[in-house]
Structures are given as structure tokens and as C-alpha cells.
Scaffold this motif. Structure first.
Motif, PDB file in Angstrom:
ATOM      1  N   SER A  98       0.792  -1.227   0.000  1.00 59.57           N
ATOM      2  CA  SER A  98       0.000   0.000   0.000  1.00 59.57           C
ATOM      3  C   SER A  98       0.830   1.287   0.000  1.00 59.57           C
ATOM      4  O   SER A  98       0.279   2.371  -0.127  1.00 59.57           O
ATOM      5  CB  SER A  98      -0.929   0.014   1.222  1.00 59.57           C
ATOM      6  OG  SER A  98      -0.162   0.236   2.389  1.00 59.57           O
ATOM      7  N   LEU A  99       2.147   1.169   0.128  1.00 58.86           N
ATOM      8  CA  LEU A  99       2.967   2.389   0.149  1.00 58.86           C
ATOM      9  C   LEU A  99       2.901   3.102  -1.204  1.00 58.86           C
ATOM     10  O   LEU A  99       2.965   2.458  -2.252  1.00 58.86           O
ATOM     11  CB  LEU A  99       4.428   2.034   0.439  1.00 58.86           C
ATOM     12  CG  LEU A  99       4.759   1.537   1.849  1.00 58.86           C
ATOM     13  CD1 LEU A  99       6.241   1.213   1.956  1.00 58.86           C
ATOM     14  CD2 LEU A  99       4.392   2.587   2.886  1.00 58.86           C
ATOM     15  N   THR A 100       2.820   4.412  -1.167  1.00 61.28           N
ATOM     16  CA  THR A 100       2.866   5.182  -2.418  1.00 61.28           C
ATOM     17  C   THR A 100       4.329   5.328  -2.833  1.00 61.28           C
ATOM     18  O   THR A 100       5.246   5.082  -2.026  1.00 61.28           O
ATOM     19  CB  THR A 100       2.291   6.596  -2.208  1.00 61.28           C
ATOM     20  OG1 THR A 100       3.099   7.236  -1.197  1.00 61.28           O
ATOM     21  CG2 THR A 100       0.850   6.548  -1.739  1.00 61.28           C
ATOM     22  N   ASP A 101       4.546   5.764  -4.079  1.00 54.80           N
ATOM     23  CA  ASP A 101       5.932   5.976  -4.543  1.00 54.80           C
ATOM     24  C   ASP A 101       6.641   6.978  -3.637  1.00 54.80           C
ATOM     25  O   ASP A 101       7.817   6.825  -3.312  1.00 54.80           O
ATOM     26  CB  ASP A 101       5.943   6.478  -5.987  1.00 54.80           C
ATOM     27  CG  ASP A 101       5.517   5.373  -6.939  1.00 54.80           C
ATOM     28  OD1 ASP A 101       5.502   4.195  -6.502  1.00 54.80           O
ATOM     29  OD2 ASP A 101       5.171   5.688  -8.092  1.00 54.80           O
ATOM     30  N   GLU A 102       5.889   8.005  -3.248  1.00 54.49           N
ATOM     31  CA  GLU A 102       6.509   9.034  -2.402  1.00 54.49           C
ATOM     32  C   GLU A 102       6.909   8.440  -1.049  1.00 54.49           C
ATOM     33  O   GLU A 102       8.007   8.699  -0.542  1.00 54.49           O
ATOM     34  CB  GLU A 102       5.534  10.185  -2.219  1.00 54.49           C
ATOM     35  CG  GLU A 102       6.241  11.432  -1.718  1.00 54.49           C
ATOM     36  CD  GLU A 102       5.269  12.509  -1.286  1.00 54.49           C
ATOM     37  OE1 GLU A 102       4.108  12.492  -1.737  1.00 54.49           O
ATOM     38  OE2 GLU A 102       5.694  13.347  -0.453  1.00 54.49           O
ATOM     39  N   GLU A 103       6.027   7.625  -0.491  1.00 51.42           N
ATOM     40  CA  GLU A 103       6.352   6.999   0.808  1.00 51.42           C
ATOM     41  C   GLU A 103       7.564   6.079   0.662  1.00 51.42           C
ATOM     42  O   GLU A 103       8.436   6.044   1.529  1.00 51.42           O
ATOM     43  CB  GLU A 103       5.129   6.233   1.338  1.00 51.42           C
ATOM     44  CG  GLU A 103       4.053   7.166   1.887  1.00 51.42           C
ATOM     45  CD  GLU A 103       2.689   6.504   2.095  1.00 51.42           C
ATOM     46  OE1 GLU A 103       1.849   7.116   2.776  1.00 51.42           O
ATOM     47  OE2 GLU A 103       2.457   5.393   1.570  1.00 51.42           O
ATOM     48  N   ARG A 104       7.621   5.359  -0.454  1.00 51.15           N
ATOM     49  CA  ARG A 104       8.789   4.481  -0.664  1.00 51.15           C
ATOM     50  C   ARG A 104      10.063   5.311  -0.791  1.00 51.15           C
ATOM     51  O   ARG A 104      11.106   4.955  -0.253  1.00 51.15           O
ATOM     52  CB  ARG A 104       8.616   3.647  -1.941  1.00 51.15           C
ATOM     53  CG  ARG A 104       7.770   2.443  -1.694  1.00 51.15           C
ATOM     54  CD  ARG A 104       7.686   1.490  -2.863  1.00 51.15           C
ATOM     55  NE  ARG A 104       6.444   0.733  -2.757  1.00 51.15           N
ATOM     56  CZ  ARG A 104       6.246  -0.264  -1.908  1.00 51.15           C
ATOM     57  NH1 ARG A 104       7.218  -0.672  -1.126  1.00 51.15           N
ATOM     58  NH2 ARG A 104       5.078  -0.871  -1.838  1.00 51.15           N
ATOM     59  N   SER A 105       9.957   6.444  -1.499  1.00 50.16           N
ATOM     60  CA  SER A 105      11.172   7.253  -1.685  1.00 50.16           C
ATOM     61  C   SER A 105      11.637   7.846  -0.351  1.00 50.16           C
ATOM     62  O   SER A 105      12.810   8.149  -0.169  1.00 50.16           O
ATOM     63  CB  SER A 105      10.951   8.341  -2.736  1.00 50.16           C
ATOM     64  OG  SER A 105      10.121   9.330  -2.180  1.00 50.16           O
ATOM     65  N   GLN A 106      10.711   7.976   0.586  1.00 48.96           N
ATOM     66  CA  GLN A 106      11.114   8.464   1.925  1.00 48.96           C
ATOM     67  C   GLN A 106      11.563   7.320   2.823  1.00 48.96           C
ATOM     68  O   GLN A 106      11.766   7.506   4.017  1.00 48.96           O
ATOM     69  CB  GLN A 106       9.934   9.165   2.603  1.00 48.96           C
ATOM     70  CG  GLN A 106       9.521  10.454   1.940  1.00 48.96           C
ATOM     71  CD  GLN A 106       8.249  11.010   2.579  1.00 48.96           C
ATOM     72  OE1 GLN A 106       7.456  10.287   3.196  1.00 48.96           O
ATOM     73  NE2 GLN A 106       8.060  12.301   2.461  1.00 48.96           N
ATOM     74  N   GLU A 107      11.649   6.119   2.247  1.00 49.93           N
ATOM     75  CA  GLU A 107      12.069   4.912   2.968  1.00 49.93           C
ATOM     76  C   GLU A 107      11.126   4.572   4.113  1.00 49.93           C
ATOM     77  O   GLU A 107      11.545   4.048   5.153  1.00 49.93           O
ATOM     78  CB  GLU A 107      13.506   5.046   3.488  1.00 49.93           C
ATOM     79  CG  GLU A 107      14.522   5.282   2.380  1.00 49.93           C
ATOM     80  CD  GLU A 107      15.936   4.973   2.813  1.00 49.93           C
ATOM     81  OE1 GLU A 107      16.213   5.017   4.028  1.00 49.93           O
ATOM     82  OE2 GLU A 107      16.754   4.680   1.929  1.00 49.93           O
TER      83      GLU A 107
END
Ligand SMILES: NC(=O)C1=CN([C@@H]2O[C@H](COP(=O)(O)OP(=O)(O)OC[C@H]3O[C@@H](n4cnc5c(N)ncnc54)[C@H](O)[C@@H]3O)[C@@H](O)[C@H]2O)C=CC1
Ligand SMILES: CC(=O)C(=O)O
Ligand SMILES: [Mg+2]
Length: 580
Positions: free
Chosen positions: A487-496
Motif C-alpha cells: 500500500s505504500l505510495t511511490d513518495e512513501e517508498r522514496s522516503q524509505e
């Protein structure tokens, strides 16, 4: 809607404490204005316990307004109605209970051993607030208060936990508050402080022995299902031995799950899967070495669930996967030849490759195991010391450190400590949320993860309610966990980040619920006709969790989520003022 009542009417009603007039007045106000007033009051309170009490009163008098505020301000409110503040509230529960709700409005249902002959009648007669005769409860969270968070045996003071969890069912997964049933079993307490407190609300007796305890729980479960045959039962905060035994007893024949074992397992599996991606250049996924500090229901529950990562995701043999796990309890590393009688639930993971050596201190165990991940579920606040964190950072480029015990005082370390002593390299999640950390050198703000089962149980419960399988299976739980990880968004993934922002929890819960429904249909367990219509015959399309059918399913789930704004005006089921 504009307020149609004059100020003078309001003033006279205030002066005369004319509740009828006041309720009429509030009925005319927009939700936004009521929310503003309530938030102003809330924020004016100095202690978190006062805020908890204010919010409880609001929930027990004006349900729609309460949930509007919780849903809109999740980041601010969750710590006040759930961990950490709910821990303080439980410690104080017998002292504050009468001030949480108006007379006649129960916070939840207490069932004591003395009620045994009349359980069915008591359950049938219970009138929660809000109440609607035509709506039966869909979910109960039930505790016996024997292990409340990391605070130990609190007896009936544990009621704050079922109440808190069910509030999250409503806020995060849209379960109608009229369809939730918080239950605390009063089977005594071994907490001397409570037993000696004249204000303690529970039975003044030691905890019942197993020969009294298990038949009582049996009778409660049977009575609950006699009255509400489709009720989903969530076991919560039972002492570990009972938690495992009850799960074993009911998991294959009763619509239930254990949140501490299975819910926590699922949420940590999900965060772990995301953590593995972050370190895969340094540690191949199947090479992880997992050290669990704490081997109770949560520690062993999480360890068992993490095996799914190796077995289901990486096709590993169970016996080999099991060897990636080491448990530590209060006597040190759990080994087969340690010389004490191991509790049943620890035997599965007990090591036999320690060549007769026993490791007691955490540092000795770390030096022996060389873990890539250190997971704390011990309730021992601060035990992940500077030395421990530094050693983990020596052993790993990106150490995975999860201090998961609750509430914050019991967390094995704070986010700030983990960041400082790992030179900002830690991959972190805690059970209770910690503040963001600002690096004093660079000014960069780092966001901690919160590995709490609140990310799983609302969606898991909603999916199960909508699909109506007779039991909750391991596969449904794995489906919930994978959906959370996805469920993580790309932005959340980029923020680790390891978990999605709490502000998105309603949409995340919908995705989890849909994934659970698909799995229940795939297994052939789902019985709800709509769920079958939406999923059966389309499983191939749905297995990728995208595309038009998946989106229709999500829409269907969201269509079944209660929202406090369904009708912008208060109605009498939700607003106690209009009943007075
Ligand atoms: N983050 C989350 O979502 C969740 C967190 N928890 C937290 O996990 C904690 C443990 O819960 P349970 O497993 O049910 O409790 P438990 O009391 O059954 O288990 C605690 C374990 O820690 C061990 N332990 C205690 N003192 C120790 C010491 N000094 N050194 C090493 N080990 C020690 C005990 O031997 C036992 O194995 C609680 O604080 C609870 O709040 C539980 C469920 C969910
Ligand atoms: C979060 C939770 O379920 C616990 O600490 O027991
Ligand atoms: Mg719990």
C-alpha cells in the motif's frame, strides 16, 4: 447548514442548562463548527489523560462529531485514544470510569464469573451507545485484562483496550459504531495494587485457575454466538499462555483471531518485507538473521508470521526458515538444553545448535547471532541501550531495529536514540509512535515507522465481515499483510517509510479488506453472496490487485464503510442530547 437559532436563545439555554434547547441548537450547527469548538476545547487541556477523558465523553454523547474529529485528525487523535494514552487511562480506569460517559451509557460490557448462569441474557440485554435495535454487533474485541500492553495484569481496568481498538475499527475501517461490542471478562486479578484499591471496579479476587477460566471463556463464546451468530471475535491482551491456548482451541471452528499473535505478526511481516527491500543490496533476502528480544504471544506470533516471508515469498523449506530465527526471553537465548522447562509456545523455535553454550545478556546473544534485525517485544523499556544499537550498526550497514513494546515507556529504545547511535542508518519501527527526528547537523527530518497492529486489524476485520468465511485462516492474514506492504505510495517508498501514513489508513484498510475478501473467496470459504459475485470467476484478474474489477471491489468495500457525515445533521441514535 446555517445556525437558525438566535444567540439569545443559546444564552438562555446555557444559563438554564436547558439540554433540550442546547441539543436542538447543536442539531442545527454544521459539523465543521462543532468540530472547531470541540478541537478548541480538546487542545486547551493540559494533560493527555484529560484529553482522553474529554474524547471519551464526546464519543459517549455525540458519536458523529467524535468520529468526524478522529478521522480528520488521525495523527493528533490516535495517540490520545490508543497507545500511549490508553495505557495511562487503563492504569487509572477505575478512578475515571464514571466520568467517561453520562449515567446509563456503558463504556463496554463487563462479564464476570458470577454472570455465568445468565450470560446469554446479559449479552442480549446489553445496550451500547449508540444503539439501534435493527443493527446487531459485527465485531467484538474481548480481553480479560491479564496483559494490557506492556503494563501487566490490570484486571477490569483493561476495558480501555477493547474500547480503543473498536474506535479504530470505526475510524480506520468504517465499521458502524452501533455494530461494535467491547467486552472485558472479569475473572479476577493478581494485581495487588488493584486488589487493595477501594476504587477498583472489578471482582476483588485472585485470577481464576484454568479449570474455571477455560469453561467460562467457552460459555462466553457460545453465548455470544447464540445471540449474534455472525459476530467476529478478536482476542486481545490475554496473558501469553492463554492467548496461544485460546487461539489453538478456536481458530479452526470459530470466527475469530488473536490480534497480539496474528495481527501483530501480520503488521510486522509487512514492515519487514519493506525493510528487506531497503537493504537488499547488502543482505540477500534469505540471509536475514532475526533476533527476537521477548518470546511471549507477540514475539512468537511475529516470529511465526515472519517465517511466511521465507516460506511463501522465497520458497524456503520450513525447517531451514526456522533457523533464521533466535528467541530471547528473561533467561537468555531460548535453547533446548538451557535446563529449564520451556513454555509450550517457545519450543518450536528453541535452538539446538548452540553446542551446549548458553547466552544470557543481550550483548552476548547479539555477538553470537550477529542479527540483521533486532525485534523487541519484551516490555523492557530502554533495554536497547546505546551499546546495543552501536553494535547492531557495526554488524550492519543498515541495522533493522524494531522496539515494538507498548506504551512508549516500555519501548526498548526511542527513535532518537536509534538514530543517534546508528549514525542515522537505522531502519526503524516502534509499537507506539515516536516524534520525527531532526538531524542537528543537516536539518534533515527523519520519519519513524509505527509497527502497530492497528494497521492490520481494522482492514482484516472489515474484509472478514464482508466475505463471511466461517474462520480466519493463515492465508487471509498473509493476504492482509501483503496488502499493507503493497500500500505504500511511490513518495512513501522514496522516503524509505515502512508503513503508509496514518492519514491514509481508511483507504489502506479498504485495500486490506478487499485482499482478504479475494483470499477468502479463493480458498472457498467466503459465504457472502455479494462477495462471491464480485470475486468468484474473476480470481485471475483480481490476483494482481489492479484493473477495473479490483477497483470495483474497492468501491464496494468503501461503500460499506460507515462515515460520520453520511447525514450532516445529528440524528437521535448518535446524539445523546436529543434523548435527554
Ligand atoms: N507493536 C504492536 O503492535 C504490539 C506490541 N505488543 C507489545 O509486546 C509486548 C509483549 O507482549 P506479550 O508477548 O504478549 O507479553 P509477554 O509478557 O507474554 O512476553 C514478554 C516476553 O519478554 C520476555 N522478557 C521479559 N523481561 C525480559 C528481559 N529482561 N530480558 C529478556 N526478555 C524478557 C519474557 O520472558 C517474555 O518472553 C508488550 O509490551 C505489548 O504491548 C504486543 C502486541 C502488539
Ligand atoms: C498493540 C497491542 O495490541 C498491544 O500492545 O498489545
Ligand atoms: Mg494487544
Amino acid at each position: 447548514m446555517p445556525n437558525s437559532i438566535t444567540n439569545s436563545r443559546f444564552l438562555s439555554s446555557e444559563a438554564g442548562i436547558d439540554l433540550l434547547a442546547r441539543s436542538h441548537f447543536l442539531n442545527q450547527e454544521t459539523m465543521d463548527l462543532q468540530k472547531k469548538r470541540a478541537l478548541t476545547q480538546l487542545r486547551s487541556k493540559s494533560s493527555n489523560l484529560d484529553k482522553y477523558m474529554f474524547l471519551a465523553w464526546l464519543r459517549n454523547t455525540n458519536v458523529k462529531l467524535f468520529y468526524r474529529i478522529v478521522i480528520d485528525e488521525l495523527e493528533e487523535i490516535t495517540p490520545l485514544i490508543y497507545t500511549p494514552t490508553v495505557g495511562t487511562a487503563c492504569l487509572e480506569y477505575s478512578h475515571i470510569a464514571p466520568f467517561l460517559a453520562p449515567p446509563g451509557v456503558p463504556d463496554g460490557l463487563f462479564l464476570s464469573l458470577n454472570d455465568l448462569p445468565h450470560l446469554t441474557q446479559i449479552i442480549r440485554d446489553y445496550r451500547p451507545f449508540p444503539f439501534d435495535e435493527s443493527l446487531t454487533p459485527q465485531i467484538t474485541v474481548i480481553t480479560d485484562g491479564s496483559r494490557i500492553l506492556g503494563l501487566g495484569d490490570l484486571g477490569v481496568n483493561g476495558m480501555g483496550i477493547p474500547v480503543g481498538k473498536l474506535q479504530l475499527y470505526t475510524a480506520a475501517a468504517g465499521i458502524d459504531p452501533r455494530r461494535t461490542l467491547p467486552i472485558t471478562l472479569d475473572t479476577g486479578t493478581n494485581n495487588e495494587k488493584n486488589l487493595n484499591d477501594e476504587l477498583y471496579l472489578g471482582s476483588r479476587r485472585k485470577r481464576a485457575e484454568d479449570d474455571e477460566f477455560y469453561p467460562f471463556v467457552d460459555a462466553v463464546i457460545k453465548s455470544l454466538h447464540d445471540v449474534y451468530p455472525n459476530l467476529l471475535i478478536q482476542f486481545e491482551d490475554f496473558s501469553s499462555e492463554h492467548a496461544f491456548d485460546l487461539l489453538e482451541k478456536y481458530r479452526d471452528n470459530t470466527f475469530c483471531f488473536n490480534d497480539d499473535i496474528q495481527g501483530t505478526g501480520a503488521v510486522i511481516l509487512s514492515g519487514f518485507m519493506n525493510a528487506v527491500h531497503l537493504v537488499e543490496n547488502d543482505v540477500p533476502p534469505t540471509e536475514h538473521r532475526l533476533l527476537f528480544f521477548g518470546a511471549g504471544s507477540a514475539g512468537v506470533g511475529v516470529a511465526k508470521q515472519l517465517l511466511d516471508f521465507f516460506i511463501r515469498e522465497h520458497d524456503m523449506d520450513e525447517e531451514i526458515a526456522k533457523k533464521r530465527v533466535w528467541l530471547v526471553d528473561s533467561r537468555g537465548l531460548v535453547t533446548k538444553d538451557r535446563g529449564d522447562k520451556l513454555a509450550k509456545h517457545k519450543i518450536y523455535f528453541a535452538r539446538d545448535d548452540n553446542e551446549g553454550k548458553q547466552y544470557k545478556s543481550l550483548m552476548d546473544v547479539i555477538n553470537y547471532v550477529k542479527p540483521t534485525a533486532l525485534i523487541g517485544l519484551s516490555s523492557q523499556g530502554g533495554v536497547f541501550s546505546a551499546n546495543v544499537i552501536e553494535r547492531m550498526a557495526e554488524l550492519n550497514k543498515r541495522p533493522i531495529i524494531f522496539p515494538l513494546s507498548n506504551p512508549s515507556v516500555n519501548a526498548e529504545c526511542t527513535f532518537e536514540q536509534a538514530m543517534i547511535h546508528s549514525n542515522n542508518r537505522v531502519i526503524f519501527a516502534s509499537g507506539t509512535g515516536f516524534p520525527r527526528y531532526t538531524d542537528p547537523q543537516t536539518g534533515k527530518v527523519h520519519v519513524p515507522g509505527q509497527g502497530n497492529n492497528m494497521y492490520i486489524f481494522p482492514g482484516l476485520g472489515l474484509g472478514a465481515i464482508l466475505a463471511r468465511p466461517p474462520i480466519i485462516t493463515d492465508r487471509q492474514i498473509f493476504a492482509a499483510s501483503s496488502a499493507l506492504a503493497r500500500s505504500l505510495t511511490d513518495e512513501e517508498r522514496s522516503q524509505e517509510l515502512l508503513y503508509p501514513s496514518i492519514t491514509r489508513i481508511r483507504s489502506v484498510s479498504a485495500e486490506i479488506a478487499a485482499a482478504v475478501m479475494v483470499e477468502a473467496v479463493r480458498e472457498g470459504f467466503a459465504r457472502d453472496p455479494e462477495a462471491l459475485k464480485l470475486c468468484r470467476g474473476h480470481l485471475n484478474e483480481l490476483k494482481n490487485f489492479k484493473g477495473p474489477r479490483w477497483h470495483s471491489l474497492i468501491k464496494y468495500v468503501q461503500g460499506h464503510m460507515w462515515d460520520p457525515n453520511t447525514n450532516d445533521l445529528m440524528d437521535e441514535n448518535y446524539f445523546l442530547g436529543s434523548r435527554i
